[in-house]
Design a protein around this motif. Structure first.
Motif, PDB file in Angstrom:
ATOM      1  N   ASP A 172       0.837  -1.195   0.000  1.00 17.00           N
ATOM      2  CA  ASP A 172       0.000   0.000   0.000  1.00 17.00           C
ATOM      3  C   ASP A 172       0.874   1.247   0.000  1.00 17.00           C
ATOM      4  O   ASP A 172       2.106   1.165  -0.132  1.00 17.00           O
ATOM      5  CB  ASP A 172      -0.967  -0.022   1.187  1.00 17.00           C
ATOM      6  CG  ASP A 172      -0.239  -0.024   2.529  1.00 17.00           C
ATOM      7  OD1 ASP A 172       0.993   0.171   2.557  1.00 17.00           O
ATOM      8  OD2 ASP A 172      -0.911  -0.215   3.559  1.00 17.00           O
ATOM      9  N   ASP A 173       0.252   2.406   0.175  1.00 16.38           N
ATOM     10  CA  ASP A 173       1.019   3.654   0.078  1.00 16.38           C
ATOM     11  C   ASP A 173       1.893   3.923   1.292  1.00 16.38           C
ATOM     12  O   ASP A 173       2.610   4.920   1.329  1.00 16.38           O
ATOM     13  CB  ASP A 173       0.079   4.838  -0.172  1.00 16.38           C
ATOM     14  CG  ASP A 173      -0.977   4.982   0.916  1.00 16.38           C
ATOM     15  OD1 ASP A 173      -0.877   4.275   1.950  1.00 16.38           O
ATOM     16  OD2 ASP A 173      -1.907   5.789   0.737  1.00 16.38           O
ATOM     17  N   GLN A 174       1.830   3.033   2.300  1.00 17.07           N
ATOM     18  CA  GLN A 174       2.723   3.145   3.450  1.00 17.07           C
ATOM     19  C   GLN A 174       3.725   1.998   3.496  1.00 17.07           C
ATOM     20  O   GLN A 174       4.285   1.702   4.545  1.00 17.07           O
ATOM     21  CB  GLN A 174       1.914   3.193   4.749  1.00 17.07           C
ATOM     22  CG  GLN A 174       0.980   4.397   4.826  1.00 17.07           C
ATOM     23  CD  GLN A 174       0.254   4.470   6.155  1.00 17.07           C
ATOM     24  OE1 GLN A 174       0.830   4.215   7.210  1.00 17.07           O
ATOM     25  NE2 GLN A 174      -1.025   4.839   6.114  1.00 17.07           N
ATOM     26  N   ALA A 175       3.908   1.337   2.341  1.00 17.58           N
ATOM     27  CA  ALA A 175       4.886   0.255   2.179  1.00 17.58           C
ATOM     28  C   ALA A 175       4.591  -0.948   3.067  1.00 17.58           C
ATOM     29  O   ALA A 175       5.508  -1.599   3.567  1.00 17.58           O
ATOM     30  CB  ALA A 175       6.316   0.772   2.426  1.00 17.58           C
ATOM     31  N   ARG A 176       3.306  -1.248   3.269  1.00 19.76           N
ATOM     32  CA  ARG A 176       2.908  -2.431   4.035  1.00 19.76           C
ATOM     33  C   ARG A 176       2.350  -3.480   3.084  1.00 19.76           C
ATOM     34  O   ARG A 176       1.690  -3.154   2.100  1.00 19.76           O
ATOM     35  CB  ARG A 176       1.868  -2.052   5.095  1.00 19.76           C
ATOM     36  CG  ARG A 176       2.372  -1.055   6.118  1.00 19.76           C
ATOM     37  CD  ARG A 176       1.270  -0.545   7.015  1.00 19.76           C
ATOM     38  NE  ARG A 176       0.216   0.127   6.259  1.00 19.76           N
ATOM     39  CZ  ARG A 176      -0.752   0.849   6.814  1.00 19.76           C
ATOM     40  NH1 ARG A 176      -0.791   1.010   8.122  1.00 19.76           N
ATOM     41  NH2 ARG A 176      -1.670   1.418   6.060  1.00 19.76           N
ATOM     42  N   ASP A 177       2.599  -4.740   3.384  1.00 21.72           N
ATOM     43  CA  ASP A 177       2.192  -5.831   2.505  1.00 21.72           C
ATOM     44  C   ASP A 177       0.669  -5.953   2.466  1.00 21.72           C
ATOM     45  O   ASP A 177       0.022  -6.105   3.514  1.00 21.72           O
ATOM     46  CB  ASP A 177       2.808  -7.141   2.991  1.00 21.72           C
ATOM     47  CG  ASP A 177       2.535  -8.289   2.054  1.00 21.72           C
ATOM     48  OD1 ASP A 177       3.075  -8.272   0.932  1.00 21.72           O
ATOM     49  OD2 ASP A 177       1.760  -9.181   2.438  1.00 21.72           O
ATOM     50  N   VAL A 178       0.095  -5.898   1.271  1.00 18.71           N
ATOM     51  CA  VAL A 178      -1.361  -5.930   1.126  1.00 18.71           C
ATOM     52  C   VAL A 178      -1.915  -7.305   1.478  1.00 18.71           C
ATOM     53  O   VAL A 178      -2.986  -7.415   2.090  1.00 18.71           O
ATOM     54  CB  VAL A 178      -1.753  -5.532  -0.316  1.00 18.71           C
ATOM     55  CG1 VAL A 178      -3.251  -5.721  -0.541  1.00 18.71           C
ATOM     56  CG2 VAL A 178      -1.368  -4.083  -0.580  1.00 18.71           C
ATOM     57  N   THR A 179      -1.217  -8.369   1.117  1.00 22.82           N
ATOM     58  CA  THR A 179      -1.696  -9.718   1.432  1.00 22.82           C
ATOM     59  C   THR A 179      -1.879  -9.906   2.929  1.00 22.82           C
ATOM     60  O   THR A 179      -2.904 -10.427   3.384  1.00 22.82           O
ATOM     61  CB  THR A 179      -0.718 -10.774   0.891  1.00 22.82           C
ATOM     62  OG1 THR A 179      -0.472 -10.544  -0.490  1.00 22.82           O
ATOM     63  CG2 THR A 179      -1.288 -12.171   1.072  1.00 22.82           C
TER      64      THR A 179
END
Length: 348
Positions: free
Chosen positions: A128-135
């Protein structure tokens, strides 16, 4: 081991439920997904599931261990992704990682480009836009959404059934007063009130659950009230009164079972509405606290980052699949409880 014996009526209902293939398989698919999400920490985590070090076993995903436990110099929690900590542990043991080595709050600093980044072998649904894994956020968000919906459904059903039972059984001025109150209460703009209340206090899981319970309990009142109004003058109820049986005992043992079937058929749809409301509140920023794994927050990120199509598409398909499965299950339960419907000649 005691064997569960079903009555002929319940066997027919179970047969009808199984005969509705779409609803039957939707129920099992939803159940499997929900059970897997309950073990999200074992599926997606930035901490090892199991560590073997110097002859001892550790469970970092469930317990905090300082770096000094593995031969480090800091008293703070070990950072297992740090190369130095990895080297210390692997010198005297090994680590077992989750299939997805990221938690919902893990911020990645080694992305090949700016966030949000597209799907890759490391991040199956991108970041996402905060560099967190979407899965990882989808797995945790699915769990919290369903748990929230289930708890709200159970609590609102208890309140709604109790209110409808009191109205229908006693009737008279009690029923009249309750009906006028519900007409006023149901006429209030629920979503706007939730937004106003959520803006006054910092909402969390339980606070938000209480706010939504104030309005969600009315969905079952009408159905239960109608069943109690119909059944309160039946001969067996009047006979029980004549024998001196108390009102609460009559309501619980003799009248409530008649309303159970109608109540159960509504539960999947109430769960559906609960999840939708939570998603809507998260989407507009008045739901769970910032940083919480949320499907609504992922939808909002997709709206704000139209160039990152994977964000909006992932949230859309996850929410759509959840709601579709619950609708199919609700249809199957409704058909199973309908005495006019039979499939395949009825239960054998």
């Amino acid at each position: 081991m005691a064997r569960i014996t079903l009555s002929p009526l319940n066997r027919r209902r179970l047969h009808n439920f199984r005969a509705n293939k779409r609803g039957y398989w939707s129920f099992w698919l939803f159940a499997v997904l929900f059970i897997l999400s309950l073990f999200a920490e074992l599926i997606a985590n930035d901490k090892p599931i199991l560590v073997r070090f110097d002859g001892s076993f550790y469970l970092p995903f469930a317990q905090l261990y300082p770096e000094t436990a593995f031969g480090g110099v800091f008293e703070t929690e070990a950072e297992y992704r740090d190369p130095e900590v990895k080297k210390l542990i692997e010198a005297k043991g090994w680590m077992v990682w989750a299939p997805i080595p990221y938690s919902y709050r893990t911020v990645m600093t080694d992305l090949p480009g700016p966030a949000p980044s597209p799907p890759s072998l490391n991040n199956w649904l991108g970041t996402d836009d905060q560099a967190r894994d979407v899965t990882a956020r989808v797995i945790y968000g699915f769990r919290i959404s369903v748990l929230f919906g289930l708890i709200l459904t159970v609590m609102s059903s208890i309140v709604g059934v109790a209110a409808g039972a009191v109205q229908g059984y006693f009737g008279g001025w009690i029923d009249l007063t309750f009906q006028r109150f519900m007409e006023i209460w149901s006429g209030m703009p629920t979503l706007y009130l939730l937004i106003i209340l959520a803006s006054i206090v910092q909402p969390n899981f339980w606070w938000l659950l209480g706010l939504m319970l104030l309005f969600s309990w009315m969905s079952l009142v009408g159905v239960v009230r109608a069943e109690f109004l119909r059944a309160r003058n039946f001969d067996y109820v009047r006979a029980a009164r004549a024998l001196g049986v108390g009102d609460l005992r009559i309501m619980w043992r003799h009248v409530l079972p008649n309303a159970t079937v109608a109540t159960v058929t509504f539960l999947p749809f109430i769960l559906n509405g609960s999840i939708t409301t939570l998603t809507a509140l998260d989407f507009i920023g008045f739901g769970l606290p910032p940083g919480s794994p949320s499907l609504g927050e992922l939808l909002n990120q997709g709206k704000n980052n139209l160039q990152a199509a994977w964000l909006g598409l992932t949230a859309f398909f996850v929410v759509g699949i959840i709601l579709s499965l619950l609708v199919f299950v609700g249809e199957a339960v409704r058909d199973a409880a309908d005495p006019r419907k039979t499939f395949g000649g009825g239960a054998k």
